[in-house]
Design a protein around this motif. Structure first.
Motif, PDB file in Angstrom:
ATOM      1  N   ARG A 113     -11.201  37.358  -4.761  1.00  0.00           N
ATOM      2  CA  ARG A 113     -11.635  37.904  -6.046  1.00  0.00           C
ATOM      3  C   ARG A 113     -12.573  39.079  -5.781  1.00  0.00           C
ATOM      4  O   ARG A 113     -13.723  38.880  -5.376  1.00  0.00           O
ATOM      5  CB  ARG A 113     -12.354  36.840  -6.887  1.00  0.00           C
ATOM      6  CG  ARG A 113     -11.476  35.652  -7.226  1.00  0.00           C
ATOM      7  CD  ARG A 113     -12.195  34.671  -8.160  1.00  0.00           C
ATOM      8  NE  ARG A 113     -13.507  34.275  -7.670  1.00  0.00           N
ATOM      9  CZ  ARG A 113     -13.711  33.317  -6.759  1.00  0.00           C
ATOM     10  NH1 ARG A 113     -12.679  32.679  -6.216  1.00  0.00           N
ATOM     11  NH2 ARG A 113     -14.937  33.001  -6.375  1.00  0.00           N
ATOM     12  N   PRO A 114     -12.098  40.308  -5.968  1.00  0.00           N
ATOM     13  CA  PRO A 114     -12.921  41.469  -5.625  1.00  0.00           C
ATOM     14  C   PRO A 114     -14.098  41.656  -6.572  1.00  0.00           C
ATOM     15  O   PRO A 114     -13.956  41.592  -7.794  1.00  0.00           O
ATOM     16  CB  PRO A 114     -11.944  42.642  -5.748  1.00  0.00           C
ATOM     17  CG  PRO A 114     -10.858  42.167  -6.646  1.00  0.00           C
ATOM     18  CD  PRO A 114     -10.759  40.682  -6.440  1.00  0.00           C
ATOM     19  N   TYR A 115     -15.274  41.843  -5.981  1.00  0.00           N
ATOM     20  CA  TYR A 115     -16.475  42.129  -6.762  1.00  0.00           C
ATOM     21  C   TYR A 115     -17.489  42.773  -5.831  1.00  0.00           C
ATOM     22  O   TYR A 115     -17.582  42.406  -4.654  1.00  0.00           O
ATOM     23  CB  TYR A 115     -17.071  40.847  -7.349  1.00  0.00           C
ATOM     24  CG  TYR A 115     -17.892  41.106  -8.591  1.00  0.00           C
ATOM     25  CD1 TYR A 115     -17.302  41.061  -9.847  1.00  0.00           C
ATOM     26  CD2 TYR A 115     -19.245  41.430  -8.501  1.00  0.00           C
ATOM     27  CE1 TYR A 115     -18.045  41.313 -10.988  1.00  0.00           C
ATOM     28  CE2 TYR A 115     -19.993  41.684  -9.633  1.00  0.00           C
ATOM     29  CZ  TYR A 115     -19.388  41.623 -10.875  1.00  0.00           C
ATOM     30  OH  TYR A 115     -20.126  41.889 -11.999  1.00  0.00           O
ATOM     31  N   CYS A 116     -18.219  43.732  -6.351  1.00  0.00           N
ATOM     32  CA  CYS A 116     -19.243  44.388  -5.542  1.00  0.00           C
ATOM     33  C   CYS A 116     -20.523  44.540  -6.342  1.00  0.00           C
ATOM     34  O   CYS A 116     -20.505  45.014  -7.481  1.00  0.00           O
ATOM     35  CB  CYS A 116     -18.769  45.764  -5.061  1.00  0.00           C
ATOM     36  SG  CYS A 116     -19.956  46.588  -3.970  1.00  0.00           S
ATOM     37  N   VAL A 117     -21.621  44.132  -5.750  1.00  0.00           N
ATOM     38  CA  VAL A 117     -22.961  44.391  -6.282  1.00  0.00           C
ATOM     39  C   VAL A 117     -23.689  45.208  -5.230  1.00  0.00           C
ATOM     40  O   VAL A 117     -23.752  44.812  -4.060  1.00  0.00           O
ATOM     41  CB  VAL A 117     -23.725  43.084  -6.569  1.00  0.00           C
ATOM     42  CG1 VAL A 117     -25.155  43.393  -7.005  1.00  0.00           C
ATOM     43  CG2 VAL A 117     -23.001  42.264  -7.615  1.00  0.00           C
ATOM     44  N   HIS A 118     -24.203  46.350  -5.631  1.00  0.00           N
ATOM     45  CA  HIS A 118     -24.870  47.263  -4.693  1.00  0.00           C
ATOM     46  C   HIS A 118     -26.157  47.723  -5.352  1.00  0.00           C
ATOM     47  O   HIS A 118     -26.134  48.452  -6.334  1.00  0.00           O
ATOM     48  CB  HIS A 118     -23.944  48.447  -4.402  1.00  0.00           C
ATOM     49  CG  HIS A 118     -24.518  49.445  -3.449  1.00  0.00           C
ATOM     50  ND1 HIS A 118     -24.985  50.669  -3.850  1.00  0.00           N
ATOM     51  CD2 HIS A 118     -24.710  49.391  -2.103  1.00  0.00           C
ATOM     52  CE1 HIS A 118     -25.427  51.337  -2.798  1.00  0.00           C
ATOM     53  NE2 HIS A 118     -25.265  50.588  -1.724  1.00  0.00           N
ATOM     54  N   ILE A 119     -27.285  47.256  -4.831  1.00  0.00           N
ATOM     55  CA  ILE A 119     -28.562  47.537  -5.492  1.00  0.00           C
ATOM     56  C   ILE A 119     -29.633  47.909  -4.466  1.00  0.00           C
ATOM     57  O   ILE A 119     -29.525  47.610  -3.282  1.00  0.00           O
ATOM     58  CB  ILE A 119     -29.057  46.324  -6.318  1.00  0.00           C
ATOM     59  CG1 ILE A 119     -29.250  45.086  -5.424  1.00  0.00           C
ATOM     60  CG2 ILE A 119     -28.118  46.022  -7.478  1.00  0.00           C
ATOM     61  CD1 ILE A 119     -29.889  43.902  -6.134  1.00  0.00           C
ATOM     62  N   PHE A 148     -13.010  45.949  -3.330  1.00  0.00           N
ATOM     63  CA  PHE A 148     -11.867  45.828  -4.235  1.00  0.00           C
ATOM     64  C   PHE A 148     -10.559  45.685  -3.458  1.00  0.00           C
ATOM     65  O   PHE A 148      -9.729  44.821  -3.762  1.00  0.00           O
ATOM     66  CB  PHE A 148     -11.795  47.042  -5.162  1.00  0.00           C
ATOM     67  CG  PHE A 148     -10.683  46.955  -6.163  1.00  0.00           C
ATOM     68  CD1 PHE A 148     -10.844  46.240  -7.347  1.00  0.00           C
ATOM     69  CD2 PHE A 148      -9.462  47.571  -5.932  1.00  0.00           C
ATOM     70  CE1 PHE A 148      -9.805  46.138  -8.270  1.00  0.00           C
ATOM     71  CE2 PHE A 148      -8.425  47.473  -6.837  1.00  0.00           C
ATOM     72  CZ  PHE A 148      -8.595  46.758  -8.009  1.00  0.00           C
ATOM     73  N   HIS A 149     -10.384  46.514  -2.443  1.00  0.00           N
ATOM     74  CA  HIS A 149      -9.097  46.528  -1.742  1.00  0.00           C
ATOM     75  C   HIS A 149      -8.979  45.438  -0.683  1.00  0.00           C
ATOM     76  O   HIS A 149      -7.861  45.039  -0.334  1.00  0.00           O
ATOM     77  CB  HIS A 149      -8.831  47.923  -1.169  1.00  0.00           C
ATOM     78  CG  HIS A 149      -8.553  48.928  -2.238  1.00  0.00           C
ATOM     79  ND1 HIS A 149      -7.317  49.096  -2.802  1.00  0.00           N
ATOM     80  CD2 HIS A 149      -9.374  49.783  -2.900  1.00  0.00           C
ATOM     81  CE1 HIS A 149      -7.371  50.019  -3.749  1.00  0.00           C
ATOM     82  NE2 HIS A 149      -8.611  50.449  -3.835  1.00  0.00           N
ATOM     83  N   ALA A 150     -10.102  44.939  -0.197  1.00  0.00           N
ATOM     84  CA  ALA A 150     -10.052  43.781   0.705  1.00  0.00           C
ATOM     85  C   ALA A 150     -10.012  42.479  -0.077  1.00  0.00           C
ATOM     86  O   ALA A 150      -9.756  41.426   0.494  1.00  0.00           O
ATOM     87  CB  ALA A 150     -11.274  43.785   1.625  1.00  0.00           C
ATOM     88  N   GLN A 151     -10.284  42.556  -1.366  1.00  0.00           N
ATOM     89  CA  GLN A 151     -10.353  41.393  -2.259  1.00  0.00           C
ATOM     90  C   GLN A 151     -11.429  40.402  -1.783  1.00  0.00           C
ATOM     91  O   GLN A 151     -11.165  39.212  -1.594  1.00  0.00           O
ATOM     92  CB  GLN A 151      -8.991  40.716  -2.402  1.00  0.00           C
ATOM     93  CG  GLN A 151      -7.990  41.577  -3.149  1.00  0.00           C
ATOM     94  CD  GLN A 151      -6.757  40.824  -3.589  1.00  0.00           C
ATOM     95  OE1 GLN A 151      -6.431  39.763  -3.074  1.00  0.00           O
ATOM     96  NE2 GLN A 151      -6.056  41.381  -4.552  1.00  0.00           N
ATOM     97  N   ILE A 152     -12.625  40.954  -1.608  1.00  0.00           N
ATOM     98  CA  ILE A 152     -13.780  40.136  -1.230  1.00  0.00           C
ATOM     99  C   ILE A 152     -14.890  40.350  -2.246  1.00  0.00           C
ATOM    100  O   ILE A 152     -14.932  41.366  -2.939  1.00  0.00           O
ATOM    101  CB  ILE A 152     -14.299  40.503   0.175  1.00  0.00           C
ATOM    102  CG1 ILE A 152     -14.741  41.969   0.232  1.00  0.00           C
ATOM    103  CG2 ILE A 152     -13.253  40.203   1.237  1.00  0.00           C
ATOM    104  CD1 ILE A 152     -15.377  42.383   1.547  1.00  0.00           C
ATOM    105  N   ALA A 153     -15.782  39.374  -2.327  1.00  0.00           N
ATOM    106  CA  ALA A 153     -17.025  39.555  -3.076  1.00  0.00           C
ATOM    107  C   ALA A 153     -18.063  40.057  -2.077  1.00  0.00           C
ATOM    108  O   ALA A 153     -18.304  39.423  -1.046  1.00  0.00           O
ATOM    109  CB  ALA A 153     -17.478  38.246  -3.711  1.00  0.00           C
TER     110      ALA A 153
END
Length: 199
Positions: A113-119, A148-153
């Motif tokens: 499940r692709p998700y990215c938090v960058h802070i 997104f493309h690796a489908q990782i959180a």
């Protein structure tokens, strides 16, 4: 079992080839046309202990944006391919990286499940360019595209720092080490590490 991903992608803006071996020893061959990005991807491969080949040509005479983002897209796709069915992996990983005055953290779930938090990056560096053509603001594009493309959180956090080079490098190394832990085989895991039975 070989865990190698090889992906090629060509558009009117760039041509990219990425090959990654998750069970490598940190051997890297990187040429993106963006020297600072080459430096970061080298750190990613070495500290992740991934054998990594990246070749890219693109419209860097305009700016680095297309090449940097497209390499991150293809790197994510190659990572996803290399992971295969994800049987027997640890799945989760995290890492703190101190780099002089900077402290960065990355956490990874190879979840499907692709998700990215960058802070946490200091906003005063948003207009800053590292080296001759790597805008600091591209960091978020890299991690978003990779996740997104690796489908990782993927969660990337800068606790503090005052040097854009150190901040960026600490982030890349933290992501590499977190991924290294997440994709490592776990001898105690049989099958896919999920109660759903699939990742």
């Amino acid at each position: 079992m070989s865990r190698v991903g090889k992906v090629e992608r060509a558009t009117s803006e760039s041509s990219v080839y990425v090959e990654i071996d998750l069970d490598g020893t940190g051997q890297v061959e990187i040429d993106t046309g963006v020297p600072f990005y080459d430096h970061m991807l080298t750190a990613f491969g070495v500290h992740g202990s991934f054998d990594l080949k990246v070749r890219a040509t693109g419209d860097v005479h305009i700016d680095a944006h297309h090449s940097v983002e497209d390499v991150a897209i293809v790197l994510g796709q190659a990572l996803r391919e290399a992971l295969g069915d994800k049987k027997g992996i640890r799945r989760f990983g995290d890492c703190w990286i101190p780099m002089d005055e900077t402290l960065a953290h990355a956490a990874v779930d190879v979840s499907g499940r692709p998700y990215c938090v960058h802070i946490g990056e200091p906003e005063q560096f948003n207009t800053f360019t590292i080296g001759n053509n790597y805008p600091f603001v591209l960091n978020r594009h890299v991690f978003d595209s990779l996740a997104f493309h690796a489908q990782i959180a993927l969660h990337v956090r800068v606790e503090y720092g005052r040097d854009p080079h150190h901040i960026t490098e600490a982030e890349f190394k933290a992501v590499a080490r977190a991924l290294r832990a997440a994709v490592e085989p776990d001898p105690r895991v049989v099958g896919v590490p999920s109660t759903k039975g699939v990742l």
